[in-house]
Motif scaffolding. Structure first.
Motif, short mmCIF file in Angstrom:
data_model
loop_
_atom_site.label_atom_id
_atom_site.label_comp_id
_atom_site.label_asym_id
_atom_site.label_seq_id
_atom_site.Cartn_x
_atom_site.Cartn_y
_atom_site.Cartn_z
N GLN A 22 57.01 117.61 23.92
CA GLN A 22 56.40 117.24 22.64
C GLN A 22 55.33 118.23 22.17
OE1 GLN A 22 55.38 113.17 21.80
NE2 GLN A 22 56.33 112.44 23.69
N TRP A 23 55.19 119.34 22.89
CA TRP A 23 54.06 120.23 22.62
C TRP A 23 54.00 120.70 21.18
CZ3 TRP A 23 51.02 120.91 27.03
CH2 TRP A 23 49.82 121.59 26.79
N ASP A 25 55.37 119.21 18.53
CA ASP A 25 55.51 118.14 17.54
C ASP A 25 54.13 117.83 16.97
OD1 ASP A 25 55.89 115.87 16.05
OD2 ASP A 25 56.75 114.67 17.67
N PRO A 26 53.86 118.15 15.70
CA PRO A 26 52.51 117.95 15.15
C PRO A 26 52.10 116.49 15.04
CG PRO A 26 54.05 118.58 13.42
CD PRO A 26 54.78 118.74 14.72
N ASP A 27 53.05 115.59 15.19
CA ASP A 27 52.74 114.16 15.14
C ASP A 27 52.93 113.48 16.48
OD1 ASP A 27 52.15 114.04 12.31
OD2 ASP A 27 54.29 114.36 11.98
N GLY A 28 53.13 114.27 17.53
CA GLY A 28 53.36 113.71 18.86
C GLY A 28 52.10 113.63 19.69
N GLU A 29 52.27 113.71 21.01
CA GLU A 29 51.15 113.54 21.92
C GLU A 29 50.13 114.67 21.83
OE1 GLU A 29 52.98 113.06 25.74
OE2 GLU A 29 53.17 110.88 25.50
N ASP A 80 49.20 129.95 32.68
CA ASP A 80 49.05 128.53 32.99
C ASP A 80 49.76 128.29 34.31
OD1 ASP A 80 49.05 125.57 32.80
OD2 ASP A 80 48.49 125.94 30.72
N LEU A 81 49.49 127.13 34.91
CA LEU A 81 50.17 126.74 36.14
C LEU A 81 51.10 125.56 35.93
CD1 LEU A 81 47.26 127.19 38.72
CD2 LEU A 81 49.22 128.69 38.33
N ALA A 82 51.26 125.12 34.68
CA ALA A 82 52.21 124.06 34.35
C ALA A 82 53.51 124.74 33.91
CB ALA A 82 51.66 123.17 33.24
N LYS A 83 54.49 124.73 34.79
CA LYS A 83 55.70 125.53 34.60
C LYS A 83 56.49 125.13 33.37
CE LYS A 83 59.72 127.28 37.13
NZ LYS A 83 60.44 127.25 38.44
N ARG A 84 56.70 123.83 33.16
CA ARG A 84 57.51 123.39 32.02
C ARG A 84 56.82 123.71 30.70
NH1 ARG A 84 59.14 117.35 32.35
NH2 ARG A 84 60.22 117.97 30.44
#
Length: 236
Positions: A22-23, A25-29, A80-84
């Motif tokens: 959802q990164w 998505d301007p209306d997402g999380e 970053d260390l967050a792979k996805r």
């Protein structure tokens, strides 16, 4: 990609990997990040010339800030260390025709490869998610060339921040997933300023950001009760 996870919280990385889809998505999380991104880009660009600058985005996540920096003419490396989240960032940048170097590596590990390499280092909304923020602050200055700028943003450990950023944003309004922030890990402005000085930096400015989730408007230059920014420089 290679990573050094010595200053990483696996639970925190899992949170951001879960948000990866959802990164953009301007209306997402990630809606608050989308809303504040133009204001923070403007704030940075008013303090450093981005065109043709070599800039590092520490804790880049899905690449919102990295892409904005690149669109303003900077040569950008995002780590970053967050792979996805990094995979999402890479795919989105490629689709936009932006050449951003995304790497799965910590700031501390990158110091071994590129000490004093970057004209500016940005570490926004990341310090409150690592076990040892002083280590990350030190790495940011070690990665910055003499005369360069370092930009941090985080959330104040203040009752107003607890009410607004945790209770209001996460539990009442649902603007962020519950558990995104842990109050005990929030950092007061004086604490962050001391970290920057201990790392060899000169603190130039601390300013607050005010976000209205209903009108989705952002104001810079407010009191640093909740979100705030710190600009420091590395002496020549």
């Amino acid at each position: 990609m290679s990573g050094e996870h010595s200053n990483a919280d696996q639970a925190e990385m899992a949170k951001f990997d879960a948000m990866a889809a959802q990164w953009w998505d301007p209306d997402g999380e990630c809606r608050p990040l989308h809303d504040i991104n133009p204001a923070r880009l403007d704030w940075i660009s008013q303090r450093v010339e981005l065109n043709e600058a070599c800039v590092l985005d520490v804790g880049c996540g899905g690449g919102l800030l990295s892409e904005g920096l690149a669109q303003r003419g900077a040569t950008v490396t995002g780590i970053d260390l967050a792979k996805r989240a990094l995979q999402v960032a890479s795919m989105h940048a490629e689709a936009q025709g932006l050449a951003i170097d995304y790497r799965l590596i910590s700031a501390e590990a990158l110091v071994d490869e590129a000490p004093a390499h970057f004209d500016a280092v940005c570490c926004l909304e990341a310090l409150e998610h690592v076990p040892n923020p002083q280590s990350m602050v030190q790495a940011c200055f070690d990665l910055t060339c003499p005369g360069g700028s370092v930009f941090f943003s985080t959330i104040n450990r203040h009752p107003v921040a607890w009410a607004g950023a945790i209770v209001g944003a996460e539990r009442v309004l649902g603007l962020l997933p519950k558990g995104t922030h842990r109050y005990e890990r929030l950092i007061q402005p004086a604490e962050l300023a001391q970290m920057a000085r201990q790392a060899g930096g000169v603190v130039d400015e601390i300013t607050g950001l005010s976000y209205n989730p209903f009108s989705r408007t952002v104001t810079m230059g407010t009191r640093p009760w909740i979100n705030y920014f710190l600009h420091a420089s590395k002496p020549l």
